[in-house]
Design an enzyme around this catalytic site. Structure first.
Site, PDB file in Angstrom:
ATOM      1  N   HIS A   1       0.842  -1.189   0.000  1.00 32.55           N
ATOM      2  CA  HIS A   1       0.000   0.000   0.000  1.00 32.55           C
ATOM      3  C   HIS A   1       0.885   1.249   0.000  1.00 32.55           C
ATOM      4  O   HIS A   1       1.321   1.706   1.063  1.00 32.55           O
ATOM      5  CB  HIS A   1      -0.912   0.008   1.231  1.00 32.55           C
ATOM      6  CG  HIS A   1      -1.858  -1.150   1.286  1.00 32.55           C
ATOM      7  ND1 HIS A   1      -1.459  -2.434   1.585  1.00 32.55           N
ATOM      8  CD2 HIS A   1      -3.199  -1.218   1.066  1.00 32.55           C
ATOM      9  CE1 HIS A   1      -2.508  -3.245   1.556  1.00 32.55           C
ATOM     10  NE2 HIS A   1      -3.574  -2.525   1.246  1.00 32.55           N
TER      11      HIS A   1
ATOM     12  N   HIS B   1      -3.825   3.495  -3.487  1.00 31.38           N
ATOM     13  CA  HIS B   1      -4.059   3.032  -2.121  1.00 31.38           C
ATOM     14  C   HIS B   1      -3.384   1.688  -1.855  1.00 31.38           C
ATOM     15  O   HIS B   1      -2.632   1.554  -0.895  1.00 31.38           O
ATOM     16  CB  HIS B   1      -5.553   2.905  -1.830  1.00 31.38           C
ATOM     17  CG  HIS B   1      -5.854   2.201  -0.542  1.00 31.38           C
ATOM     18  ND1 HIS B   1      -5.874   2.846   0.668  1.00 31.38           N
ATOM     19  CD2 HIS B   1      -6.118   0.891  -0.270  1.00 31.38           C
ATOM     20  CE1 HIS B   1      -6.134   1.972   1.630  1.00 31.38           C
ATOM     21  NE2 HIS B   1      -6.292   0.793   1.082  1.00 31.38           N
TER      22      HIS B   1
ATOM     23  N   GLU C   1     -17.672  -3.717  24.082  1.00 29.82           N
ATOM     24  CA  GLU C   1     -16.919  -4.966  24.204  1.00 29.82           C
ATOM     25  C   GLU C   1     -15.683  -5.010  23.295  1.00 29.82           C
ATOM     26  O   GLU C   1     -14.608  -5.445  23.705  1.00 29.82           O
ATOM     27  CB  GLU C   1     -17.814  -6.171  23.903  1.00 29.82           C
ATOM     28  CG  GLU C   1     -18.925  -6.422  24.915  1.00 29.82           C
ATOM     29  CD  GLU C   1     -20.189  -5.645  24.614  1.00 29.82           C
ATOM     30  OE1 GLU C   1     -21.177  -5.811  25.355  1.00 29.82           O
ATOM     31  OE2 GLU C   1     -20.196  -4.872  23.625  1.00 29.82           O
TER      32      GLU C   1
ATOM     33  N   HIS D   1     -29.237 -14.815  24.142  1.00 28.95           N
ATOM     34  CA  HIS D   1     -28.256 -14.679  25.213  1.00 28.95           C
ATOM     35  C   HIS D   1     -27.710 -16.029  25.684  1.00 28.95           C
ATOM     36  O   HIS D   1     -26.921 -16.066  26.630  1.00 28.95           O
ATOM     37  CB  HIS D   1     -28.874 -13.939  26.410  1.00 28.95           C
ATOM     38  CG  HIS D   1     -28.988 -12.466  26.202  1.00 28.95           C
ATOM     39  ND1 HIS D   1     -29.626 -11.924  25.114  1.00 28.95           N
ATOM     40  CD2 HIS D   1     -28.539 -11.407  26.944  1.00 28.95           C
ATOM     41  CE1 HIS D   1     -29.576 -10.599  25.190  1.00 28.95           C
ATOM     42  NE2 HIS D   1     -28.923 -10.259  26.296  1.00 28.95           N
TER      43      HIS D   1
END
Length: 656
Positions: A28, A261, A408, A470
C-alpha cells in the site's frame, strides 16, 4: 528543526517504500508517499525515544492503526536507527521477513503493536495511554517523575469508519487522556473511491463531541506539525486529534486517487515518482545521505535522554525502596502481597461466577498490577474489586477498576494496549455470548501473544429467561478455534480458583474463563493431586474403576450433571473426567489422555454447547450429549427440561 534534513528523510521514506512495494508487487504505497513528512518529523523531532533501546520503559509510544501503511513505519524505523536493515526492507512481504505485510508485534524492532484490522490500533493506543496514567499515579513522587511519556497514533479514513474506533475514542474523551495524541491522515480516499461516497461525517465536530481537542493542519508543513503537537501537549485534560490534510500517494502519477491506495505503482509509476522527487531512477532503495546523517547526529542525544532518565530512576529507587520493589513486581508479574488461596469445601453450592469473584479478588490482592473491569456488567459478571483503590477516573488515576461501558470490542483492544505498554496485567469481562463482539480483537491479542484475561459469565442455556439470543451454544467452540487462545471452563468453585491461577500464570497467550450463572455443587475429587493434573487440561473427578464401563468427558457445569446422572445408573462403573481445557486435553500426549480415560468399554462426552469439538475424542454421535440447536426462553430448569438436557436425560444415554 533542520528543514533540509526533514525533507531528505521524507524523500527517503518515499524512496524505500515505493521500491519495497514494487519489488514485492504487493503493498500500500498511499500512506508512505502521502504522509512521509509526518514520519520524518515524528521520529526526528517529536518522539522521546532511543532507537538503540527500543524497550526503554519511559519512551513515547507510537501505535500504528493504519497498518496497511506498514512501509511508512519500516522505512522510518530503518532511517532512525532501529534494527530494521535495508535487507529487511528489500524482503518486504516475504516469508520470514522482519517487514511483514502489516506490522506484527514481536517481529520487528520498534513496532509497538500488531496492526491490520482497521481501528484496532487507535483503540490499543487508548489502553497504552491509560496504562501510562495508572503507573504515573502509582510510582511518580513529588521529587521524581519516572513515568512521563506520550502516546501517539496514526489513523486513516478507514480507521475512523470502523465502530471500534468510535467506542475507544468515546471512552478516551470521557477519561480525559490528555497525553494521547492521534494524527489523522485526511486524504479523503478509500479503496472504492472518494470517501464522500459513504463517509461524510464532520470529524472535527464528532471528536469534539467525544471530548477531544481537535487541531487542523497541513501534512506537508513539518514546522506546523511540531507547533500543533506542542499545542496538543498544552491541553492536559483532553486527548487530541490532529487532522492533517494530505494527498494519498503524493508524487505518484495517480496521486490523489484510489489507484495508489493498495497496489504497487508499477515500473513506470515508480520512475515517474522518483523523477518528481529528484531521486536517481537507476538506483533502487536509495537513501539520501542527509537522512542518515540527520539521525546519526541524534544518537548521542537520544542515548543521553535515556541515561538522564536512568539517573532519575536510580535516585527515585534509592529514596523509595518499597516503591522500587513494587515496580519490579509490576514489571515481572510477581506477587506484591502474600495472600493465601480462597478455599471451598465439598458440598458448597455456588455459581462459578461467584467463585470467580472471590478468586479474582484473591488474585488482585496478591498481584498489585492486576487492573480491569467489565463492559457495564460488573454486577452480573461479579468482577467488583474490593479495596483496590476504587474506580479509574480522571480524578483517580490509581483506580484499578476500569468501567469500560458497553464497548466490548474496544474493551478488548484497550486491554491489549494496557498489556503492550508494560507493567500492568489487564482483565476484562462480559457475557460469554457477547464475546462475539470482541472476537476480532481477541484474535489480534492472540497474534501478539499477550496474556490478557477474559472473564465470560452466563456460559450456557442456563442463562434461562433471556432466551436464545443470550444463550451461547456455539461460542465455546468458536473461542477455542482461535489459535493460541486458552479457554478454561471450570466445573465447580475449587476448579474456578485453579482456573484463575492458571490464567495469571500465562505469559504468552490470552485466557478465557467461561463461568456459570447457576449454582453448582463443589464435588469430591478422586485425584488427590488434581490441582496439578488439571494443568494437562483434565483430571479424574470420579474414579469409577480402573476398567470402567463408561468414562464420561465433561466440561464446566456438565461435570456436575455427569456425577448426578451416574447415580441414576447404579449398575455401571462410571468414571467422570473434568475437561476444563478441551483444547489442551486434545493436544496432550496419547499416554496422558489414555491414563485419564482408563481402559473403558465406552467413552461418552457432554457439554452444554455444540458437539463439533468432542468428535476428536468420541466417534459415535450417540455417545455425545451436547446441544446442536438454539435455546429457549424460560426459567433455566424449564429450558433444560424442554431441551432434554438434564441428568435424567443423560442417564438414559449412559444406560444404552
Amino acid at each position: 528543526m533542520n528543514e533540509n534534513a526533514i525533507k531528505a528523510v521524507a524523500t527517503s521514506v518515499r524512496s524505500l517504500s515505493m521500491d519495497a512495494i514494487q519489488k514485492a508487487n504487493s503493498g500500500h504505497p498511499g500512506i508512505p508517499l502521502g504522509a512521509a513528512e509526518l514520519a520524518a518529523v515524528l521520529y526526528g523531532e517529536i518522539l522521546k525515544h532511543n532507537p538503540a533501546d527500543s524497550k526503554w520503559v519511559d519512551r513515547d509510544r507510537f501505535v500504528l492503526s493504519a497498518g496497511h501503511g506498514s512501509m511508512w513505519l519500516y522505512s522510518i524505523l530503518h532511517l532512525a536507527g532501529y534494527k530494521v536493515s535495508l535487507d529487511d526492507i528489500e524482503t518486504f512481504r516475504q516469508v520470514g521477513s522482519k517487514c511483514p505485510g502489516h506490522p506484527e508485534y514481536g517481529e520487528t524492532d520498534g513496532v509497538e503493536n500488531t496492526s491490520g484490522p482497521l481501528g484496532q490500533g487507535v483503540s490499543m493506543s487508548v489502553g497504552v495511554a491509560i496504562a501510562e496514567t495508572m503507573l504515573a499515579a502509582r510510582f511518580n513522587t513529588p521529587a521524581h517523575k519516572i513515568v512521563d511519556h506520550y502516546t501517539y497514533s496514526l489513523v486513516g479514513e478507514g480507521c475512523l469508519q470502523e465502530g471500534i474506533a468510535s467506542e475507544a475514542s468515546s471512552l478516551a474523551g470521557h477519561l480525559k487522556l490528555g497525553k494521547l495524541i492521534v494524527f489523522y491522515d485526511e486524504n479523503k480516499i478509500s479503496i472504492d473511491g472518494s470517501t464522500d461516497i459513504t463517509f461524510t461525517d464532520d470529524i472535527e465536530k464528532r471528536y469534539e463531541a467525544y471530548g477531544w481537542q481537535v487541531l487542523c493542519g497541513d501534512m506537508y508543513k513539518p514546522a506546523e506539525i511540531i507547533k500543533l503537537v506542542a499545542e496538543a501537549k498544552s491541553c492536559s485534560d483532553k486527548p487530541t486529534l490532529i487532522m492533517l490534510k494530505s494527498i494519498i500517494g503524493k508524487y505518484a502519477p495517480k496521486q490523489g486517487t484510489p489507484d495508489v491506495h493498495g497496489a504497487a505503482l508499477g515500473a513506470d509509476g515508480v520512475k515517474a515518482a522518483k523523477e518528481a522527487l529528484g531521486l536517481p531512477v537507476d538506483k533502487d532503495f536509495y537513501v539520501l545521505p542527509e537522512a542518515y546523517d540527520y539521525f546519526n547526529a541524534q544518537k548521542r542525544a537520544r542515548a543521553q535522554l535515556e541515561a538522564d532518565w536512568q539517573k532519575e530512576f536510580d535516585a527515585w529507587s534509592g529514596e523509595n525502596p518499597e516503591l522500587r520493589r513494587e515496580w519490579d513486581a509490576f514489571q515481572s508479574d510477581a506477587a506484591t502481597s502474600d495472600i493465601p488461596d480462597v478455599s471451598f469445601k465439598a458440598g458448597d453450592a455456588l455459581a462459578t461466577r461467584d467463585a470467580s469473584s472471590k478468586a479474582l479478588n484473591m488474585i488482585a490482592h496478591r498481584y498489585g498490577n492486576l487492573v480491569g473491569g467489565s463492559a457495564d456488567l460488573m454486577g452480573p459478571n461479579k468482577t467488583k474489586l474490593d479495596d483496590c483503590d476504587g474506580v479509574y477516573t480522571p480524578e483517580n488515576r490509581k483506580g484499578r477498576t476500569i468501567e469500560f461501558g458497553i464497548r466490548e470490542f474496544s474493551m478488548s483492544a484497550i486491554s491489549a494496549g494496557i498489556k503492550l505498554h508494560g507493567g500492568l496485567r489487564p482483565f476484562c469481562a462480559t457475557f460469554l455470548i457477547f464475546s462475539d463482539y470482541l472476537r476480532p480483537s481477541l484474535r489480534v491479542v492472540s497474534l501478539m501473544k499477550q496474556p490478557v484475561i477474559y472473564v465470560f459469565t452466563h456460559d450456557s442455556i442456563y442463562v434461562g429467561e433471556d432466551g436464545p439470543t443470550h444463550q451461547p451454544v456455539e461460542t465455546l467452540t468458536a473461542l477455542r478455534a482461535i489459535p493460541g487462545v486458552q479457554v478454561l471452563r471450570p466445573g465447580d468453585a475449587e476448579e474456578t480458583v485453579e482456573a484463575w491461577k492458571m490464567a495469571y500464570e500465562s505469559k504468552d497467550h490470552p485466557v478465557c474463563l467461561a463461568l456459570t450463572r447457576q449454582k453448582l455443587a463443589v464435588y469430591e475429587k478422586a485425584d488427590p493431586d488434581w490441582r496439578n493434573t488439571v494443568r494437562t487440561g483434565a483430571y479424574i473427578v470420579q474414579e469409577g474403576s480402573e476398567n470402567p464401563d463408561i468414562t464420561v468427558l465433561a466440561s464446566g457445569s456438565e461435570v456436575d450433571m455427569a456425577l448426578d446422572a451416574s447415580k441414576l445408573v447404579p449398575g455401571k462403573k462410571i468414571r467422570v473426567v473434568s475437561v476444563m481445557d478441551v483444547k489442551l486435553f486434545g493436544q496432550q500426549d496419547k499416554v496422558i489422555r489414555d491414563k485419564l480415560i482408563g481402559k473403558t468399554k465406552r467413552l461418552v462426552a457432554t457439554e452444554a454447547g455444540i458437539s463439533m469439538e468432542w468428535y476428536q475424542f468420541v466417534q459415535n454421535k450417540d455417545d455425545i450429549f451436547c446441544i446442536d440447536r438454539f435455546g429457549e426462553s424460560g426459567p433455566a430448569e424449564k429450558v433444560a427440561e424442554d431441551m432434554h438436557f438434564t441428568p435424567a436425560d443423560f442417564a438414559k444415554v449412559l444406560e444404552r
